[in-house]
Motif scaffolding. Structure first.
Motif, mmCIF file in Angstrom:
data_model
loop_
_atom_site.group_PDB
_atom_site.id
_atom_site.type_symbol
_atom_site.label_atom_id
_atom_site.label_comp_id
_atom_site.label_asym_id
_atom_site.label_seq_id
_atom_site.Cartn_x
_atom_site.Cartn_y
_atom_site.Cartn_z
ATOM 1 N N ASP A 148 -80.970 -21.198 55.006
ATOM 2 C CA ASP A 148 -82.067 -20.479 54.360
ATOM 3 C C ASP A 148 -83.387 -21.142 54.740
ATOM 4 O OD1 ASP A 148 -83.825 -19.132 52.762
ATOM 5 O OD2 ASP A 148 -82.768 -19.510 50.881
ATOM 6 N N LEU A 149 -84.257 -20.380 55.425
ATOM 7 C CA LEU A 149 -85.543 -20.912 55.884
ATOM 8 C C LEU A 149 -86.711 -20.371 55.065
ATOM 9 C CD1 LEU A 149 -85.029 -20.523 59.742
ATOM 10 C CD2 LEU A 149 -84.650 -22.566 58.359
ATOM 11 N N THR A 150 -86.406 -19.699 53.971
ATOM 12 C CA THR A 150 -87.444 -18.971 53.244
ATOM 13 C C THR A 150 -88.583 -19.868 52.794
ATOM 14 O OG1 THR A 150 -85.719 -17.473 52.460
ATOM 15 C CG2 THR A 150 -87.848 -17.346 51.355
ATOM 16 N N ARG A 151 -88.279 -21.089 52.396
ATOM 17 C CA ARG A 151 -89.319 -22.002 51.906
ATOM 18 C C ARG A 151 -89.451 -23.250 52.787
ATOM 19 N NH1 ARG A 151 -86.896 -19.518 47.737
ATOM 20 N NH2 ARG A 151 -88.242 -18.515 46.172
ATOM 21 N N THR A 152 -88.958 -23.135 54.001
ATOM 22 C CA THR A 152 -88.966 -24.279 54.910
ATOM 23 C C THR A 152 -90.306 -24.411 55.615
ATOM 24 O OG1 THR A 152 -86.597 -23.981 55.286
ATOM 25 C CG2 THR A 152 -87.782 -25.346 56.867
ATOM 26 N N LYS A 153 -90.812 -25.644 55.707
ATOM 27 C CA LYS A 153 -92.072 -25.892 56.404
ATOM 28 C C LYS A 153 -91.879 -25.750 57.911
ATOM 29 C CE LYS A 153 -93.985 -28.921 52.846
ATOM 30 N NZ LYS A 153 -94.548 -30.259 52.534
ATOM 31 N N ALA A 154 -92.995 -25.508 58.592
ATOM 32 C CA ALA A 154 -92.943 -25.170 60.017
ATOM 33 C C ALA A 154 -92.216 -26.225 60.838
ATOM 34 C CB ALA A 154 -94.355 -24.961 60.551
ATOM 35 N N ARG A 155 -92.522 -27.500 60.612
ATOM 36 C CA ARG A 155 -91.900 -28.535 61.446
ATOM 37 C C ARG A 155 -90.379 -28.554 61.277
ATOM 38 N NH1 ARG A 155 -94.658 -31.308 57.403
ATOM 39 N NH2 ARG A 155 -93.363 -32.510 55.953
ATOM 40 N N ASN A 156 -89.923 -28.178 60.080
ATOM 41 C CA ASN A 156 -88.491 -28.158 59.837
ATOM 42 C C ASN A 156 -87.845 -26.870 60.326
ATOM 43 O OD1 ASN A 156 -88.416 -30.739 58.636
ATOM 44 N ND2 ASN A 156 -89.164 -29.881 56.713
ATOM 45 N N VAL A 157 -88.623 -25.786 60.428
ATOM 46 C CA VAL A 157 -88.107 -24.561 61.029
ATOM 47 C C VAL A 157 -87.709 -24.822 62.478
ATOM 48 C CG1 VAL A 157 -88.692 -22.210 61.753
ATOM 49 C CG2 VAL A 157 -89.379 -23.011 59.495
ATOM 50 N N VAL A 158 -88.548 -25.569 63.188
ATOM 51 C CA VAL A 158 -88.234 -25.940 64.572
ATOM 52 C C VAL A 158 -86.968 -26.782 64.619
ATOM 53 C CG1 VAL A 158 -89.041 -27.181 66.611
ATOM 54 C CG2 VAL A 158 -90.638 -25.782 65.295
ATOM 55 N N ARG A 159 -86.843 -27.737 63.694
ATOM 56 C CA ARG A 159 -85.661 -28.593 63.666
ATOM 57 C C ARG A 159 -84.381 -27.793 63.411
ATOM 58 N NH1 ARG A 159 -89.269 -32.327 60.676
ATOM 59 N NH2 ARG A 159 -89.691 -34.103 62.057
ATOM 60 N N GLN A 160 -84.496 -26.696 62.695
ATOM 61 C CA GLN A 160 -83.321 -25.881 62.385
ATOM 62 C C GLN A 160 -82.908 -24.988 63.550
ATOM 63 O OE1 GLN A 160 -81.363 -26.199 59.888
ATOM 64 N NE2 GLN A 160 -82.614 -27.570 58.643
ATOM 65 N N GLY A 161 -83.784 -24.823 64.558
ATOM 66 C CA GLY A 161 -83.353 -24.092 65.748
ATOM 67 C C GLY A 161 -84.178 -22.893 66.142
ATOM 68 N N ILE A 162 -85.429 -22.795 65.646
ATOM 69 C CA ILE A 162 -86.298 -21.694 66.060
ATOM 70 C C ILE A 162 -87.466 -22.267 66.857
ATOM 71 C CG2 ILE A 162 -87.768 -19.791 65.323
ATOM 72 C CD1 ILE A 162 -86.062 -19.399 62.927
ATOM 73 N N GLY A 163 -87.589 -21.860 68.113
ATOM 74 C CA GLY A 163 -88.711 -22.265 68.949
ATOM 75 C C GLY A 163 -89.839 -21.250 68.843
ATOM 76 N N TYR A 164 -91.070 -21.711 69.087
ATOM 77 C CA TYR A 164 -92.229 -20.851 68.868
ATOM 78 C C TYR A 164 -93.254 -21.065 69.970
ATOM 79 C CZ TYR A 164 -96.351 -18.966 66.352
ATOM 80 O OH TYR A 164 -97.475 -18.258 65.971
ATOM 81 N N VAL A 165 -93.627 -19.961 70.621
ATOM 82 C CA VAL A 165 -94.697 -19.976 71.629
ATOM 83 C C VAL A 165 -95.861 -19.195 71.031
ATOM 84 C CG1 VAL A 165 -95.358 -19.414 73.988
ATOM 85 C CG2 VAL A 165 -92.978 -20.021 73.466
ATOM 86 N N PRO A 166 -96.908 -19.890 70.561
ATOM 87 C CA PRO A 166 -97.979 -19.196 69.834
ATOM 88 C C PRO A 166 -98.897 -18.401 70.743
ATOM 89 C CG PRO A 166 -98.539 -21.507 70.094
ATOM 90 C CD PRO A 166 -97.139 -21.335 70.639
#
Length: 255
Positions: free
Chosen positions: A85-103
């Motif tokens: 569950d990423l609903t309340r996860t901070k951005a740095r931890n979203v990356v740690r969970q496995g979602i990459g982001y190209v802004p």
């Protein structure tokens, strides 16, 4: 706009133990003060699937990606990556969970070398001894980055900086890669190079969520697409179906 039938799922089977977990977004809303940017958006990205989001400026595309990443205020949303569950996860931890982001806008470190930019993309991973292999994989995808690995990021062309931004996100070894307007400001030739890289990632089975105003690029790079209007999903379906929708052809393809 006429309604298209949702495509369901494509790509790797959800029961495949080697497949990355699916991304699920349910009831996502984003509000900036009194302005509602996204309202009740729900969709999924299956393992190995490439999904696009198109729409005009202000449709809520970028806000959707930022909300998934924890970079925008989100309300009444359920965001899950597999069982996490990423609903309340901070951005740095979203990356740690496995979602990459190209802004949007790339946001590379112009005063650091290409290679240092890429190494920083792996900051969220625990040391596993495989960073060298991750770097080699990025260089195989973008040979020009290897050639310019000692050059400062700020000295690269716009297209090369976009490749660097994608490569940096891949260094975290994401299960799902989110890209926001990767073709923005690029020449047609460089847009073609970005498309080639997205098709390669698709062939490798990486799950991708692509936000773009360039509908032509989106339809070439993805299998399924959402059309957003005024913060809502107005239309969803397989790319081959949306290509023939009269209003999509008129508004987004100029046909």
């Amino acid at each position: 706009m006429s309604a298209a039938t949702s495509s369901g799922t494509t790509g790797s089977s959800p029961t495949d133990p080697t497949a990355p977990p699916p991304l699920r977004v349910e009831g996502l809303s984003v509000r900036y003060g009194g302005v509602v940017a996204v309202s009740g958006v729900s969709f999924g990205v299956e393992p190995g699937e490439s999904v696009g989001i198109i729409g005009a400026n202000g449709a809520g595309k970028t806000s959707t990606l930022k909300a998934i990443m924890g970079l925008a205020p989100r309300q009444a949303a359920a965001i899950r990556l597999g069982e996490v569950d990423l609903t309340r996860t901070k951005a740095r931890n979203v990356v740690r969970q496995g979602i990459g982001y190209v802004p949007e806008g790339r946001h590379i470190f112009g005063g650091l070398t290409v290679e240092r930019n890429l190494e920083l993309g792996a900051y969220s991973r625990k040391w596993q001894g495989d960073d060298d292999e991750s770097l080699r994989e990025v260089y195989r995808l973008f040979p020009v980055l290897h050639q310019m690995r000692e050059r400062l990021g700020g000295a690269l062309s716009g297209g090369q900086q976009q490749m660097l931004a994608i490569g940096r996100a891949l260094m975290s070894r994401p299960q799902v890669l989110l890209l926001d307007e990767p073709s923005m400001g690029l020449s047609p030739k460089l847009v073609g190079q970005v498309l080639d890289s997205l098709l390669t990632l698709r062939e490798r089975g990486l799950s991708v969520l692509l936000v773009e105003q360039n509908a032509w690029l989106t339809f070439e790079a993805t299998e399924r697409c959402l059309v957003m209007e005024n913060g809502e999903v107005a239309l969803e379906g397989p790319v081959d179906q949306l290509r023939h929708d009269p209003q999509v052809r008129k508004i987004y393809l100029g046909l």
